[in-house]
Write a protein that holds these residues in place. Structure first.
Motif, PDB file in Angstrom:
ATOM      1  N   ILE A 163       0.834  -1.204   0.000  1.00 21.45           N
ATOM      2  CA  ILE A 163       0.000   0.000   0.000  1.00 21.45           C
ATOM      3  C   ILE A 163       0.868   1.253   0.000  1.00 21.45           C
ATOM      4  O   ILE A 163       0.562   2.235  -0.674  1.00 21.45           O
ATOM      5  CB  ILE A 163      -0.966  -0.005   1.206  1.00 21.45           C
ATOM      6  N   SER A 164       1.955   1.219   0.732  1.00 23.71           N
ATOM      7  CA  SER A 164       2.865   2.366   0.753  1.00 23.71           C
ATOM      8  C   SER A 164       3.417   2.645  -0.647  1.00 23.71           C
ATOM      9  O   SER A 164       3.461   3.798  -1.092  1.00 23.71           O
ATOM     10  CB  SER A 164       4.008   2.085   1.734  1.00 23.71           C
ATOM     11  N   ALA A 165       3.823   1.596  -1.355  1.00 23.97           N
ATOM     12  CA  ALA A 165       4.351   1.770  -2.716  1.00 23.97           C
ATOM     13  C   ALA A 165       3.280   2.302  -3.660  1.00 23.97           C
ATOM     14  O   ALA A 165       3.543   3.188  -4.483  1.00 23.97           O
ATOM     15  CB  ALA A 165       4.907   0.441  -3.230  1.00 23.97           C
ATOM     16  N   LEU A 166       2.058   1.795  -3.530  1.00 26.06           N
ATOM     17  CA  LEU A 166       0.962   2.287  -4.377  1.00 26.06           C
ATOM     18  C   LEU A 166       0.626   3.738  -4.057  1.00 26.06           C
ATOM     19  O   LEU A 166       0.412   4.541  -4.968  1.00 26.06           O
ATOM     20  CB  LEU A 166      -0.275   1.407  -4.212  1.00 26.06           C
ATOM     21  N   ALA A 167       0.579   4.066  -2.788  1.00 25.14           N
ATOM     22  CA  ALA A 167       0.285   5.450  -2.398  1.00 25.14           C
ATOM     23  C   ALA A 167       1.333   6.398  -2.983  1.00 25.14           C
ATOM     24  O   ALA A 167       0.993   7.452  -3.531  1.00 25.14           O
ATOM     25  CB  ALA A 167       0.231   5.574  -0.874  1.00 25.14           C
TER      26      ALA A 167
ATOM     27  N   LEU B 238       0.899   6.816  -6.716  1.00 24.78           N
ATOM     28  CA  LEU B 238      -0.312   7.560  -7.070  1.00 24.78           C
ATOM     29  C   LEU B 238      -0.352   8.964  -6.458  1.00 24.78           C
ATOM     30  O   LEU B 238      -1.302   9.709  -6.689  1.00 24.78           O
ATOM     31  CB  LEU B 238      -1.548   6.775  -6.632  1.00 24.78           C
ATOM     32  N   GLY B 239       0.644   9.299  -5.648  1.00 27.33           N
ATOM     33  CA  GLY B 239       0.664  10.608  -5.008  1.00 27.33           C
ATOM     34  C   GLY B 239      -0.388  10.748  -3.918  1.00 27.33           C
ATOM     35  O   GLY B 239      -0.923  11.835  -3.707  1.00 27.33           O
ATOM     36  N   LEU B 240      -0.673   9.648  -3.235  1.00 29.43           N
ATOM     37  CA  LEU B 240      -1.686   9.659  -2.178  1.00 29.43           C
ATOM     38  C   LEU B 240      -1.029   9.697  -0.800  1.00 29.43           C
ATOM     39  O   LEU B 240       0.066   9.182  -0.616  1.00 29.43           O
ATOM     40  CB  LEU B 240      -2.551   8.391  -2.253  1.00 29.43           C
ATOM     41  N   SER B 241      -1.736  10.240   0.144  1.00 30.42           N
ATOM     42  CA  SER B 241      -1.294  10.251   1.528  1.00 30.42           C
ATOM     43  C   SER B 241      -1.704   8.948   2.204  1.00 30.42           C
ATOM     44  O   SER B 241      -2.870   8.550   2.132  1.00 30.42           O
ATOM     45  CB  SER B 241      -1.946  11.442   2.254  1.00 30.42           C
ATOM     46  N   LEU B 242      -0.751   8.303   2.879  1.00 28.89           N
ATOM     47  CA  LEU B 242      -1.091   7.095   3.631  1.00 28.89           C
ATOM     48  C   LEU B 242      -2.095   7.410   4.740  1.00 28.89           C
ATOM     49  O   LEU B 242      -2.981   6.606   5.016  1.00 28.89           O
ATOM     50  CB  LEU B 242       0.167   6.468   4.239  1.00 28.89           C
ATOM     51  N   ASP B 243      -1.965   8.571   5.352  1.00 29.61           N
ATOM     52  CA  ASP B 243      -2.911   8.975   6.402  1.00 29.61           C
ATOM     53  C   ASP B 243      -4.329   9.060   5.854  1.00 29.61           C
ATOM     54  O   ASP B 243      -5.268   8.580   6.476  1.00 29.61           O
ATOM     55  CB  ASP B 243      -2.524  10.320   7.016  1.00 29.61           C
ATOM     56  N   ALA B 244      -4.474   9.677   4.692  1.00 28.64           N
ATOM     57  CA  ALA B 244      -5.810   9.828   4.102  1.00 28.64           C
ATOM     58  C   ALA B 244      -6.393   8.465   3.719  1.00 28.64           C
ATOM     59  O   ALA B 244      -7.583   8.210   3.949  1.00 28.64           O
ATOM     60  CB  ALA B 244      -5.745  10.741   2.878  1.00 28.64           C
ATOM     61  N   LEU B 245      -5.569   7.584   3.157  1.00 24.72           N
ATOM     62  CA  LEU B 245      -6.046   6.241   2.810  1.00 24.72           C
ATOM     63  C   LEU B 245      -6.479   5.479   4.057  1.00 24.72           C
ATOM     64  O   LEU B 245      -7.537   4.858   4.083  1.00 24.72           O
ATOM     65  CB  LEU B 245      -4.942   5.451   2.110  1.00 24.72           C
TER      66      LEU B 245
END
Length: 91
Positions: free
Chosen positions: A60-64, A67-74
């Protein structure tokens, strides 16, 4: 090793994670995003469709990151999925 069956809530969280990742991927191909994250496109497909509802943290960290996503938000979005048993499940 026998794996404990997932609860309905865990399955719903996995489906929500997949939905969020599909939405963030937008028009980019699954192959492109998977390669950028260092994953196979089949792994990404399983996560996005909910067939792999509990992927490893580093996946999930690699995907985030890809994709430019925040792990906190996910994490928060997935924690906010209502428990079908009616119990509050917020982080």
């Amino acid at each position: 090793m026998v794996r404990t069956p997932l609860t309905p809530w865990e399955r719903q969280r996995g489906e929500e994670l997949g939905r969020l990742l599909r939405e963030a991927r937008g028009g980019r191909s699954m192959v492109e995003v998977a390669a950028r994250a260092g994953l196979s496109s089949e792994t990404l497909r399983k996560i996005e469709t909910g067939r792999a509802p509990t992927p490893a943290f580093f996946t999930i960290s690699a995907l985030a990151h890809a994709l430019g996503l925040s792990l906190d938000a996910l994490a928060q979005a997935c924690a906010d999925v209502p428990d079908p048993a009616g119990e509050a499940m917020t982080a």
